[in-house]
Design an enzyme around this catalytic site. Structure first.
Site, PDB file in Angstrom:
ATOM      1  N   ASP A 180       0.820  -1.207   0.000  1.00  0.00           N
ATOM      2  CA  ASP A 180       0.000   0.000   0.000  1.00  0.00           C
ATOM      3  C   ASP A 180       0.856   1.260   0.000  1.00  0.00           C
ATOM      4  O   ASP A 180       0.578   2.220  -0.725  1.00  0.00           O
ATOM      5  CB  ASP A 180      -0.907   0.012   1.233  1.00  0.00           C
ATOM      6  CG  ASP A 180      -2.040  -0.990   1.130  1.00  0.00           C
ATOM      7  OD1 ASP A 180      -2.729  -1.013   0.095  1.00  0.00           O
ATOM      8  OD2 ASP A 180      -2.256  -1.751   2.094  1.00  0.00           O
ATOM      9  N   THR A 181       1.886   1.272   0.827  1.00  0.00           N
ATOM     10  CA  THR A 181       2.688   2.488   0.939  1.00  0.00           C
ATOM     11  C   THR A 181       3.529   2.724  -0.314  1.00  0.00           C
ATOM     12  O   THR A 181       3.735   3.868  -0.721  1.00  0.00           O
ATOM     13  CB  THR A 181       3.581   2.445   2.193  1.00  0.00           C
ATOM     14  OG1 THR A 181       4.340   1.233   2.208  1.00  0.00           O
ATOM     15  CG2 THR A 181       2.751   2.497   3.455  1.00  0.00           C
TER      16      THR A 181
END
Length: 402
Positions: A175-176
């Site tokens: 996600d990051t």
């Protein structure tokens, strides 16, 4: 600098509307807000972003994770499934520079908030779309979570010990990474808009973001047929570069695989002859005897406590570092000197420490201005900016729209 003594940040004046929830889209919003953008986060009036309830520790019911990812944002509640909520969102987006969303592809279009419709309202809009598999292709409609992107992008297969099934990194790295690529794309699109005057879509897929950091994994397979495997704490044939035990039960990472650096390590070990030993004298030779060399270095490090060992290696110019936990970060002089950890006042918890804004700019450094706000804390002020008066807001709240 602002009146408070804080930099307004390099993105001061950039207006961002953030939709979506959890991490991939909201982390992109956090990064833009950290750098000074005015980020208006639209949340569902009933529950808000689920991240408000996430985290292993919830002191006084407060999510510490939300205090970080929601920082520097203004929270506005709107029901985007309601036509009236959609219309209010359009009015907010009409005055925005960037829209960030991470719904499943097609959701925004069903709400009448697709790029074609929004570009008619705001030709310069940069629409950042973060999803598991991207906006097109046969997988685009699948539910896409960070963990799936990590697996499909090649990361999971190479993480962990070869004796175990594929492992995961201990943070939501898929996600990051997608958020980081989304942020880079947003900034690039804003720069290009200065020439063209036109906005565009930034399409950041989680699996592609992971694939993008996988070094030479793809050409290694295509050109030579070499398949990277899980290797635990080491990179095969790169030695010495590992974590080694200390007398006081800690671990120290030593990276001395370069010839000249290995010679300095050998001297620190009081065994300078190792640098000329044919078994260890070259990068290739050390790689062939990686386990043997690691065992020899571990015997040396195990006789010293971490502090003395680190000082000895520093004296000899050998790159090394302890494996840090939060307790080590708070005590470390490098963290303190650079203010890598900052404190921000939380309305319920008081001072809360969190990672600072990175990277730092010399003149217009970003700042943490406030932690993740309460749900809907800024609804009145933001909607007032598009002409919604208190009576109208009360009606919107009574009907569940805001």
């Amino acid at each position: 600098m602002t009146a408070s003594g804080q930099s307004a940040g390099p993105l001061a004046g950039v207006r961002v509307v953030e939709m979506g929830q959890l991490l991939a889209g909201p982390f992109c919003g956090q990064l833009l807000g950290d750098l000074g953008a005015d980020v208006v986060k639209i949340e569902d009036p009933a529950k808000g972003d689920p991240l408000r309830q996430w985290g292993r520790q919830l002191p006084q019911g407060q999510s510490l994770w939300w205090s970080v990812v929601g920082r520097n944002k203004r929270s506005v509640t709107l029901n985007l499934r309601d036509p009236e909520g959609q219309e209010l969102a359009r009015q907010l987006i009409a005055g925005a520079d960037v829209l960030v969303e991470n719904f499943r592809p097609g959701t925004m279009e069903r709400w009448g908030l697709g790029f074609a419709e929004l570009q008619e309202l705001n030709p310069g809009l940069v629409m950042v779309r973060v999803s598991g598999f991207g906006q097109d292709g046969p997988y685009s409609q699948r539910a896409g979570y960070g963990a799936i992107g990590e697996a499909m992008g090649g990361l999971r297969y190479v993480v962990g010990d070869p004796s175990t099934p594929p492992s995961r990194v201990g943070i939501s790295i898929g996600d990051t990474l997608a958020a980081l690529f989304a942020t880079i794309g947003a900034l690039a699109a804003l720069q290009e808009r200065q020439t063209s005057g036109r906005g565009q879509i930034v399409d950041s897929a989680i699996y592609e973001a992971v694939l993008g950091v996988m070094e030479s994994l793809v050409p290694e397979w295509q050109v030579t047929g070499y398949q990277r495997e899980r290797t635990g704490a080491v990179l095969p044939n790169v030695a010495p570069s590992n974590v080694y035990p200390t007398q006081d039960g800690q671990w120290l990472l030593i990276a001395a695989n370069q010839d000249t650096v290995f010679a300095r390590l050998a001297k620190a070990m009081d065994a300078p002859e190792l640098a000329d030993d044919p078994r260890y004298a070259s990068h290739g030779a050390r790689g062939e005897r990686q386990e043997e060399l690691d065992n020899r270095i571990a015997a040396f490090t195990s006789a010293l406590d971490a502090e003395k060992l680190e000082a000895l290696l520093e004296e000899h110019g050998v790159p090394s570092g302890r494996i840090f936990r939060p307790v080590d970060m708070f005590a470390d002089p490098q963290f303190q000197a650079r203010e890598s950890i900052t404190e921000v006042d939380h309305p319920v918890l008081g001072p809360v420490a969190m990672q600072n804004v990175f990277p730092r700019l010399s003149r217009t450094r970003g700042t943490v201005r406030w932690p993740g706000p309460e749900l809907g804390a800024h609804t009145a002020e933001v909607l007032a900016g598009i002409g919604v008066d208190p009576d109208a807001l009360a009606q919107l709240r009574a009907s569940g729209v805001a």
